[in-house]
Scaffold this motif. Structure first.
Motif, PDB file in Angstrom:
ATOM      1  N   ALA A 220      -1.222 -28.122 -13.685  1.00  0.00           N
ATOM      2  CA  ALA A 220      -2.497 -28.775 -13.621  1.00  0.00           C
ATOM      3  C   ALA A 220      -3.054 -29.612 -14.815  1.00  0.00           C
ATOM      4  O   ALA A 220      -2.503 -28.886 -15.700  1.00  0.00           O
TER       5      ALA A 220
ATOM      6  N   TYR B 137      -1.094 -19.662 -18.292  1.00  0.00           N
ATOM      7  CA  TYR B 137      -1.385 -20.549 -18.887  1.00  0.00           C
ATOM      8  C   TYR B 137      -1.734 -20.590 -19.897  1.00  0.00           C
ATOM      9  O   TYR B 137      -1.522 -21.733 -21.003  1.00  0.00           O
TER      10      TYR B 137
ATOM     11  N   TYR C 265      -2.942 -32.190   0.838  1.00  0.00           N
ATOM     12  CA  TYR C 265      -1.885 -32.922   0.418  1.00  0.00           C
ATOM     13  C   TYR C 265      -1.096 -33.295   2.180  1.00  0.00           C
ATOM     14  O   TYR C 265      -1.527 -32.130   2.872  1.00  0.00           O
TER      15      TYR C 265
ATOM     16  N   LEU D 168       0.458 -18.373  -3.010  1.00  0.00           N
ATOM     17  CA  LEU D 168       0.806 -17.659  -4.459  1.00  0.00           C
ATOM     18  C   LEU D 168       1.081 -16.967  -4.766  1.00  0.00           C
ATOM     19  O   LEU D 168       1.182 -15.571  -4.322  1.00  0.00           O
TER      20      LEU D 168
ATOM     21  N   GLY E  56      -8.095 -31.282 -17.877  1.00  0.00           N
ATOM     22  CA  GLY E  56      -9.099 -32.655 -17.211  1.00  0.00           C
ATOM     23  C   GLY E  56      -8.969 -32.358 -15.803  1.00  0.00           C
ATOM     24  O   GLY E  56     -10.334 -33.168 -15.046  1.00  0.00           O
ATOM     25  N   TYR E  57      -8.336 -31.971 -15.139  1.00  0.00           N
ATOM     26  CA  TYR E  57      -8.496 -32.540 -13.834  1.00  0.00           C
ATOM     27  C   TYR E  57      -7.923 -30.679 -12.565  1.00  0.00           C
ATOM     28  O   TYR E  57      -7.608 -30.048 -13.915  1.00  0.00           O
ATOM     29  N   SER E  58      -8.518 -31.298 -11.580  1.00  0.00           N
ATOM     30  CA  SER E  58      -8.319 -29.957 -10.291  1.00  0.00           C
ATOM     31  C   SER E  58      -7.433 -29.891  -9.172  1.00  0.00           C
ATOM     32  O   SER E  58      -6.940 -28.780  -8.838  1.00  0.00           O
ATOM     33  N   THR E  59      -6.942 -30.939  -9.863  1.00  0.00           N
ATOM     34  CA  THR E  59      -5.571 -31.355  -8.745  1.00  0.00           C
ATOM     35  C   THR E  59      -4.211 -30.654  -9.914  1.00  0.00           C
ATOM     36  O   THR E  59      -3.655 -30.195 -10.912  1.00  0.00           O
ATOM     37  N   LEU E  60      -3.431 -30.538  -8.918  1.00  0.00           N
ATOM     38  CA  LEU E  60      -2.136 -30.135  -8.921  1.00  0.00           C
ATOM     39  C   LEU E  60      -0.395 -30.686  -8.594  1.00  0.00           C
ATOM     40  O   LEU E  60      -1.116 -31.357  -7.580  1.00  0.00           O
TER      41      LEU E  60
ATOM     42  N   TYR F  17       4.246 -20.641  -6.755  1.00  0.00           N
ATOM     43  CA  TYR F  17       3.789 -20.830  -5.226  1.00  0.00           C
ATOM     44  C   TYR F  17       5.048 -20.196  -4.524  1.00  0.00           C
ATOM     45  O   TYR F  17       6.284 -20.681  -4.782  1.00  0.00           O
TER      46      TYR F  17
ATOM     47  N   GLN G 285      -2.165 -27.393 -18.521  1.00  0.00           N
ATOM     48  CA  GLN G 285      -2.888 -26.489 -19.102  1.00  0.00           C
ATOM     49  C   GLN G 285      -2.394 -24.630 -18.202  1.00  0.00           C
ATOM     50  O   GLN G 285      -2.484 -24.644 -19.085  1.00  0.00           O
ATOM     51  N   SER G 286      -2.687 -25.638 -16.495  1.00  0.00           N
ATOM     52  CA  SER G 286      -2.434 -24.043 -16.185  1.00  0.00           C
ATOM     53  C   SER G 286      -1.230 -24.286 -14.869  1.00  0.00           C
ATOM     54  O   SER G 286      -0.785 -25.874 -14.848  1.00  0.00           O
TER      55      SER G 286
ATOM     56  N   GLN H   2     -13.333 -25.448 -10.768  1.00  0.00           N
ATOM     57  CA  GLN H   2     -13.698 -25.728 -12.663  1.00  0.00           C
ATOM     58  C   GLN H   2     -11.626 -26.131 -12.639  1.00  0.00           C
ATOM     59  O   GLN H   2     -10.476 -25.948 -11.493  1.00  0.00           O
ATOM     60  N   ASP H   3     -11.775 -26.862 -13.770  1.00  0.00           N
ATOM     61  CA  ASP H   3     -10.729 -27.244 -14.308  1.00  0.00           C
ATOM     62  C   ASP H   3      -9.493 -25.850 -14.174  1.00  0.00           C
ATOM     63  O   ASP H   3      -8.858 -24.462 -14.554  1.00  0.00           O
ATOM     64  N   GLY H   4      -7.905 -26.600 -13.080  1.00  0.00           N
ATOM     65  CA  GLY H   4      -7.327 -25.447 -13.669  1.00  0.00           C
ATOM     66  C   GLY H   4      -7.306 -23.930 -12.654  1.00  0.00           C
ATOM     67  O   GLY H   4      -6.255 -23.272 -13.092  1.00  0.00           O
TER      68      GLY H   4
ATOM     69  N   PHE I 152       3.080 -30.721  -7.700  1.00  0.00           N
ATOM     70  CA  PHE I 152       4.083 -29.553  -7.173  1.00  0.00           C
ATOM     71  C   PHE I 152       5.242 -30.736  -7.394  1.00  0.00           C
ATOM     72  O   PHE I 152       5.668 -31.498  -7.747  1.00  0.00           O
TER      73      PHE I 152
ATOM     74  N   PHE J 195       1.569 -23.017 -11.838  1.00  0.00           N
ATOM     75  CA  PHE J 195       1.071 -21.941 -11.074  1.00  0.00           C
ATOM     76  C   PHE J 195       2.625 -21.742 -10.215  1.00  0.00           C
ATOM     77  O   PHE J 195       3.758 -23.253 -10.121  1.00  0.00           O
TER      78      PHE J 195
ATOM     79  N   GLN K 126      -5.615 -22.653  -6.811  1.00  0.00           N
ATOM     80  CA  GLN K 126      -5.864 -23.588  -4.962  1.00  0.00           C
ATOM     81  C   GLN K 126      -5.225 -22.464  -4.241  1.00  0.00           C
ATOM     82  O   GLN K 126      -3.632 -22.160  -4.606  1.00  0.00           O
TER      83      GLN K 126
END
Lengths: 111, 113
Positions: free
Chosen positions: A92, A51, B35, A46, A95-99, A36, A31-32, B97-99, A101, A34, B102
């Protein structure tokens, strides 16, 4: 297994040209998105996030997202030697905040 | 606003030793993600802490652990170091929060001899 794929490069462009960096992702729940930039020996910085489908512009940078094709790109207009770096695509999942890469594309801008 | 800080910036250890790395997030951020970055594997997710709880975990062995304190500062520990643990360790701070975006700290460069 979530995967993010990028061409490792190097992508070489002359100063003033448009650099086009591409990224594909496997998880349709993403959904997201990025971008970098990472200079050698430094941490990722960043550049942009996007989105929604379509284009998003910020100065010389334009991010493009096509969720149907699971494709996101970064265009750098009027490329400068200072843009020479590795560009990392990150995703991302909802439902998750992790990325997750990609391994990055090295961009070289020659004067 | 101050950025993400990591200490120490450089570490040299020998095989079998253990190491603790520290990360202070941006003020107001409650999520810290760690990471590992190596030339061959790129950036790989270790774990994420949010409000002192590990919320997500990557595919790393149990030698890698972490914790988060009530002020959101986080530590990462690696026990029984192996040569392959030599890497740049990055922490990233976000609202959780989602998305959400970072923001990365400068990293800790760990060399295992």
């Amino acid at each position: 297994q979530k995967e993010v794929e990028q061409n490792s490069g190097p992508l070489s462009v002359p100063e003033g040209a448009i650099a086009s960096l591409n990224c594909t992702y496997s998880d349709r729940g993403s959904q997201s998105f990025f971008w970098y930039r990472q200079y050698s020996g430094k941490s990722p910085e960043l550049i942009m996030f996007i989105y929604s489908n379509g284009d998003k512009e910020d100065g010389r940078f334009t991010a493009q997202l096509n969720k149907a094709s699971q494709y996101v790109s970064l265009l750098i207009r009027d490329s400068q030697p200072s843009d020479s770096a590795t560009y990392l695509c990150a995703v991302a999942v909802s439902g998750y905040s992790t990325l997750t890469f990609g391994k990055g594309t090295m961009l070289l801008v020659s004067p | 606003k101050a950025g993400v800080t990591q200490t120490p910036r450089y570490l040299i250890k020998t095989r079998g030793q253990q190491v603790t790395l520290s990360c202070s997030p941006i003020s107001g951020h409650r999520s810290v993600s760690w990471y590992q970055q190596t030339p061959g594997q790129g950036l790989q997710f270790l774990f994420e802490y949010f409000s002192e709880t590990q919320r997500n975990k990557g595919n790393f062995p149990g030698r890698f652990s972490g914790r988060q304190f009530s002020n959101s500062r986080s530590e990462m520990n690696v026990s029984t170091l192996e040569l392959g643990d030599s890497a740049l360790y990055l922490c990233a701070s976000s609202s959780g929060q989602d998305g959400d975006t970072q923001y990365f700290g400068p990293g800790t460069r760990l060399t295992v001899l």
